[in-house]
Design an enzyme around this catalytic site. Structure first.
Site, mmCIF file in Angstrom:
data_model
loop_
_atom_site.group_PDB
_atom_site.id
_atom_site.type_symbol
_atom_site.label_atom_id
_atom_site.label_comp_id
_atom_site.label_asym_id
_atom_site.label_seq_id
_atom_site.Cartn_x
_atom_site.Cartn_y
_atom_site.Cartn_z
ATOM 1 N N CYS A 17 27.808 -38.778 24.127
ATOM 2 C CA CYS A 17 28.065 -38.392 23.372
ATOM 3 C C CYS A 17 28.685 -38.379 22.195
ATOM 4 O O CYS A 17 29.057 -38.328 21.175
ATOM 5 C CB CYS A 17 28.881 -37.301 24.030
ATOM 6 S SG CYS A 17 28.125 -36.188 25.272
ATOM 7 N N ASP A 18 29.648 -39.512 23.359
ATOM 8 C CA ASP A 18 30.474 -40.448 22.233
ATOM 9 C C ASP A 18 30.762 -41.507 21.919
ATOM 10 O O ASP A 18 31.160 -41.961 20.923
ATOM 11 C CB ASP A 18 32.303 -39.956 23.013
ATOM 12 C CG ASP A 18 32.468 -38.548 23.538
ATOM 13 O OD1 ASP A 18 32.130 -37.244 22.000
ATOM 14 O OD2 ASP A 18 32.663 -38.245 23.929
ATOM 15 N N CYS A 24 30.965 -39.430 28.116
ATOM 16 C CA CYS A 24 29.792 -39.552 27.974
ATOM 17 C C CYS A 24 29.407 -40.236 26.893
ATOM 18 O O CYS A 24 30.059 -39.883 25.352
ATOM 19 C CB CYS A 24 29.628 -37.543 27.275
ATOM 20 S SG CYS A 24 28.108 -37.783 27.297
#
Ligand code: NAP
Length: 311
Positions: free
Chosen positions: A137-138, A134
């Site tokens: 997200c990261d 993701c």
């Protein structure tokens, strides 16, 4: 027919929430059972730029929240649990969760799909320590770092483009000699000066001590293996439909649920919508549209069941 609800929807992504909104607005008692957070895959989209009605990109998180609010406004309820099984007993569906057992006249499966793993050495060990699925997200953890992106579909191209705003050191590998992604997304990647595309490449191993430090790549055209330093590996190689809770439903060869054009499966009263359904184009707008069709079909099905159908 005593049931807890008219309709239970399993999954609270774009398909499930739209079905909930349409169902509740159509006067059905509706319960959405979501495992994690309502919004599904759309939650992970940083800039959703092709949802109609929004000429400026919207955050997947924001639109998901609005879909949830809209469903709840019309009377749908949302609960958080993991569904273990769905079984039809007579004309009633019994939905077992990790918390309780619920009965409904109809069920919509809108469970979507989960990312596929590459299953190479180092992938599991370094997940969360440089391996990610993701970008929104990261990605921010790897600002100005070197990133390897694996995949050749829409998701890989979209996510690589997102990552290219954080660093100019992206290598994107794909196992074949061209992208599977839609032309517009593929060209955006190919013209991006922050992304170096290496076709005919496979990831064979992810290595490091505490975190990802390098990878072993195979150039499958030249049959040449070599090592490449990297700080992160982002993997986008498709997804796996979430259908484990339902037996005897007809699936296509890739494991997605087959329905007719009313979104009804081979089991009367059981419907499917969104990414879990066998469909040629997985988009938020398609999932929402399928959710609306499914809820409308449920309404007709329940009217027939109760002998109230308008013919
Ligand atoms: P996808 O379209 O199935 O593409 C998966 C990609 O991963 C393909 O390029 C495939 O290679 C590659 N791949 C699969 N298994 C692999 C393996 N074991 N090793 C290496 N590569 C592998 O999946 P997706 O990109 O996740 O998209 C899923 C759905 O969501 C699609 O319907 C897509 O249209 C939709 N989506 C749309 C958008 C958008 O419109 N902005 C964004 C994201 C997703 P091959 O090409 O060689 O098969």
């Amino acid at each position: 027919m005593e049931t807890d609800r008219d309709l239970i929807i399993i999954g609270g992504g774009a398909a499930g929430l739209t079905a909930a909104q349409y169902g509740a607005r159509g006067n059905l008692s509706v319960l959405v059972i979501e495992q994690m957070a309502a919004g599904g895959q759309a939650l992970l989209i940083d800039d959703l730029e092709n949802y109609p009605g929004f000429p400026e990109p919207v955050k997947g998180f924001d639109i998901s929240q609005k879909m949830e609010q809209q469903a709840v406004k019309f009377g749908a309820e949302i609960t958080y649990a993991s569904v273990a099984s769905v079984k039809k007993e007579g004309n009633v569906f019994v939905v077992k969760t990790d918390r309780d057992e619920l009965k409904a006249l109809s069920v919509i499966i809108a469970t979507g799909s989960q990312h596929r793993n590459l299953n190479v050495p180092g992938e599991k060990e370094f997940t969360g320590r440089g391996v990610s699925y993701c970008a929104t997200c990261d990605g921010p953890f790897f600002k100005d770092k070197k990133i390897l992106v694996v995949g050749g579909g829409d998701a890989a191209c979209d996510e690589a483009t997102y990552l290219s705003n954080l660093t100019d050191k992206i290598i994107m590998i794909h196992r074949r000699d061209r992208f599977r992604a839609q032309k517009a997304l593929a060209e955006r990647v190919l013209n991006n000066p922050h992304i170096e595309v290496r076709f005919n490449h496979e990831l064979k191993e992810i290595m490091g001590s505490q975190k990802v430090e390098k990878v072993r790549l195979l150039n499958n055209r030249e049959n040449n293996e070599y090592e490449e330093d990297t700080d992160a590996v982002f993997i986008f190689i498709g997804s796996i439909p979430q259908t484990a809770m339902i037996q005897d439903v007809k699936l296509d060869e890739a494991g997605y649920i087959v329905t007719d054009r009313k979104m009804e499966t081979n089991i009367r009263g059981l419907f499917a919508a969104g990414d879990v359904r066998s469909t040629p184009f997985r988009q938020v707008v398609v999932a929402a549209g399928e959710g609306a069709v499914a809820a409308h079909s449920v309404s007709q099905y329940i009217d027939e069941l109760r002998g109230e159908a308008y013919k």
